[in-house]
Design an enzyme around this catalytic site. Structure first.
Site, PDB file in Angstrom:
ATOM      1  CE  LYS A  91      -4.330  -2.163   1.192  1.00  0.00           C
ATOM      2  NZ  LYS A  91      -4.826  -2.868   2.273  1.00  0.00           N
ATOM      3  CE  LYS A  93      -6.994 -12.387  -6.234  1.00  0.00           C
ATOM      4  NZ  LYS A  93      -7.920 -11.314  -5.711  1.00  0.00           N
ATOM      5  CE  LYS A 141     -13.114  -4.539  -2.400  1.00  0.00           C
ATOM      6  NZ  LYS A 141     -12.626  -5.795  -2.078  1.00  0.00           N
TER       7      LYS A 141
HETATM    8  P1  ADP Z   1     -10.860  -8.236  -4.148  1.00  0.00           P
HETATM    9  O1  ADP Z   1      -9.704  -8.586  -4.848  1.00  0.00           O
HETATM   10  O2  ADP Z   1     -12.017  -8.110  -5.030  1.00  0.00           O
HETATM   11  O3  ADP Z   1     -10.665  -7.048  -3.273  1.00  0.00           O
HETATM   12  P2  ADP Z   1     -10.774  -9.373  -1.396  1.00  0.00           P
HETATM   13  O4  ADP Z   1      -9.300  -9.083  -1.319  1.00  0.00           O
HETATM   14  O5  ADP Z   1     -11.644  -8.773  -0.692  1.00  0.00           O
HETATM   15  O6  ADP Z   1     -11.108  -9.292  -2.962  1.00  0.00           O
HETATM   16  O7  ADP Z   1     -11.112 -10.923  -1.157  1.00  0.00           O
HETATM   17  C1  ADP Z   1     -11.919 -11.374  -0.054  1.00  0.00           C
HETATM   18  C2  ADP Z   1     -11.661 -12.951  -0.352  1.00  0.00           C
HETATM   19  O8  ADP Z   1     -12.181 -13.366  -1.586  1.00  0.00           O
HETATM   20  C3  ADP Z   1     -10.411 -13.322  -0.124  1.00  0.00           C
HETATM   21  O9  ADP Z   1     -10.378 -14.704   0.777  1.00  0.00           O
HETATM   22  C4  ADP Z   1      -9.764 -13.552  -1.456  1.00  0.00           C
HETATM   23  O10 ADP Z   1      -8.760 -14.880  -1.399  1.00  0.00           O
HETATM   24  C5  ADP Z   1     -11.099 -14.226  -2.017  1.00  0.00           C
HETATM   25  N1  ADP Z   1     -11.182 -13.944  -3.666  1.00  0.00           N
HETATM   26  C6  ADP Z   1     -11.065 -12.706  -4.080  1.00  0.00           C
HETATM   27  N2  ADP Z   1     -10.934 -12.492  -5.435  1.00  0.00           N
HETATM   28  C7  ADP Z   1     -10.705 -13.799  -5.675  1.00  0.00           C
HETATM   29  C8  ADP Z   1     -10.584 -14.661  -7.140  1.00  0.00           C
HETATM   30  N3  ADP Z   1     -10.552 -13.907  -8.243  1.00  0.00           N
HETATM   31  N4  ADP Z   1     -10.640 -15.968  -7.151  1.00  0.00           N
HETATM   32  C9  ADP Z   1     -10.575 -16.393  -5.804  1.00  0.00           C
HETATM   33  N5  ADP Z   1     -10.816 -16.048  -4.693  1.00  0.00           N
HETATM   34  C10 ADP Z   1     -10.796 -14.521  -4.506  1.00  0.00           C
END
Ligand code: ADP
Ligand code: TRP
Length: 323
Positions: free
Chosen positions: A111, A191, A194
């Site tokens: 970050k 991947k 959001k």
């Molecule tokens: P983002 O990448 O959308 O910000 P987060 O980091 O908030 O998502 O992830 C919340 C949970 O969802 C975590 O446990 C993460 O490992 C899982 N996760 C997020 N994106 C994926 C993905 N594309 N495939 C599998 N698991 C995911």
């Protein structure tokens, strides 16, 4: 029964990557353990500074998780800030956490490298997360790979506290890193996240979601052309998650053989995705119509969580001479 605990940060709208990567595995674990799942609204404070937005995401995530299968009869489900003792514990353990440990945190360093001006909350984030885990005598923490270091820090902190103030004060938790859950690709093939704006939401407007899926960019090969790399096609990969295995395989084979157009393939993806989540949409609509019920679930969850937390807090305060 092992106590299984995990937290979900309310920092955005949930997508199917979150569902297949984190929610479904956690929901399946409810059956085999003493599941403690919470909405990490304190953690959202390092990234969100709009009060209405935080409340809306917290509410939305409560609805999403309950709709997707958290069963309040099996799992304790609460809002982190309803048990504020976690902040007290953050201080107790933070006072033993070396600066160097926190300075090595990847998520913090990433970050800062991105140009975010760091504040105390961002720096202390892993300590609050350790407090979440230690406050509930947690045995197992299922998380994605990105949280592995935070879990190691939690173990280090627990061990140090126990060595300093008395063995047995905290349960030293085990991590359960979900290596086997494949990374769900987003609309652009990266991947799904959001932060990349490439998401397919779990819940959303039908027309907008159809448009997103029909808008997936593919190559310019004609429908008739056989596609020997069919397994790499994004729609084929997503179909494997939302369609029955034989249906996904049949579409993949038809693409490989030639004769299936990308438009038809994307249409099939949309239909299967939409049907997959249909029962959850029905459940979510029922919950939206019943906000008092949702609030009650979270409050009951907080009461059950606090019953455990107050015992652990008493133990921790006594151990370090605060009582
Ligand atoms: P983002 O990448 O959308 O910000 P987060 O980091 O908030 O998502 O992830 C919340 C949970 O969802 C975590 O446990 C993460 O490992 C899982 N996760 C997020 N994106 C994926 C993905 N594309 N495939 C599998 N698991 C995911
Ligand atoms: N930091 C985790 C994430 O971003 C969320 C979280 C907060 C958490 N406290 C936790 C996860 C305790 C597991 C245990 O995904």
């Amino acid at each position: 029964m092992p106590r299984i605990l995990t937290g979900i940060t309310p920092s955005g709208t949930l997508h199917i990557g979150n569902y297949f990567g984190a929610m479904r595995p956690a929901i399946e674990l409810q059956a085999g353990g003493d599941a403690f799942y919470f909405i990490a609204d304190y953690h959202s404070m390092t990234s969100i500074t709009d009060a209405k937005e935080r409340l809306a995401y917290t509410q939305g995530i409560a609805l999403d998780w309950l709709a997707c299968g958290i069963d309040p009869a099996k799992a304790v489900f609460w809002r982190q800030s309803d048990v504020p003792e976690v902040c007290e514990l953050t201080w107790l353990i933070g006072s033993l956490t070396p600066m160097g440990l926190l300075e090595r945190a990847h998520s913090y360093k990433d970050k800062v490298a991105k140009g975010i001006s760091p504040n105390f909350g961002l720096f202390a984030y892993p300590v609050l997360m350790a407090a979440d885990i230690l406050l509930y005598d947690t045995n197992v923490v299922p998380v994605g790979k990105d949280q592995k270091q935070h879990l190691e820090m939690t173990r280090d902190i627990a061990i140090k506290f126990n060595q300093t103030y008395g063995e047995g004060t905290f349960v030293v938790p085990e991590e359960k890193i979900q290596e086997d859950v494949s990374v769900i690709p987003g609309l652009d093939g990266q991947k799904m996240s959001k932060s990349y704006g490439n998401t397919i939401e779990i819940f959303g407007d039908e027309k907008a979601l159809r448009k997103k899926i029909m808008g997936i960019v593919m190559d310019s090969r004609t429908p008739a052309e056989p596609k020997s790399d069919a397994e790499k096609n994004l729609a084929v990969q997503l179909l494997k998650h939302v369609a029955p295995a034989e249906v996904a395989l049949d579409l993949e084979n038809r693409l490989r053989a030639g004769g299936l157009g990308y438009g038809d393939l994307k249409k099939a993806l949309f239909e299967h995705y939409w049907n997959y989540f249909a029962p959850y949409r029905v459940k979510r609509a029922e919950l939206v119509a019943n906000p008092d019920y949702v609030e009650q679930v979270l409050r009951d969850g907080a009461d059950r969580a606090r019953a455990v937390a107050s015992k652990v807090m008493t133990r921790a305060r006594k151990a370090c001479g605060l009582r």
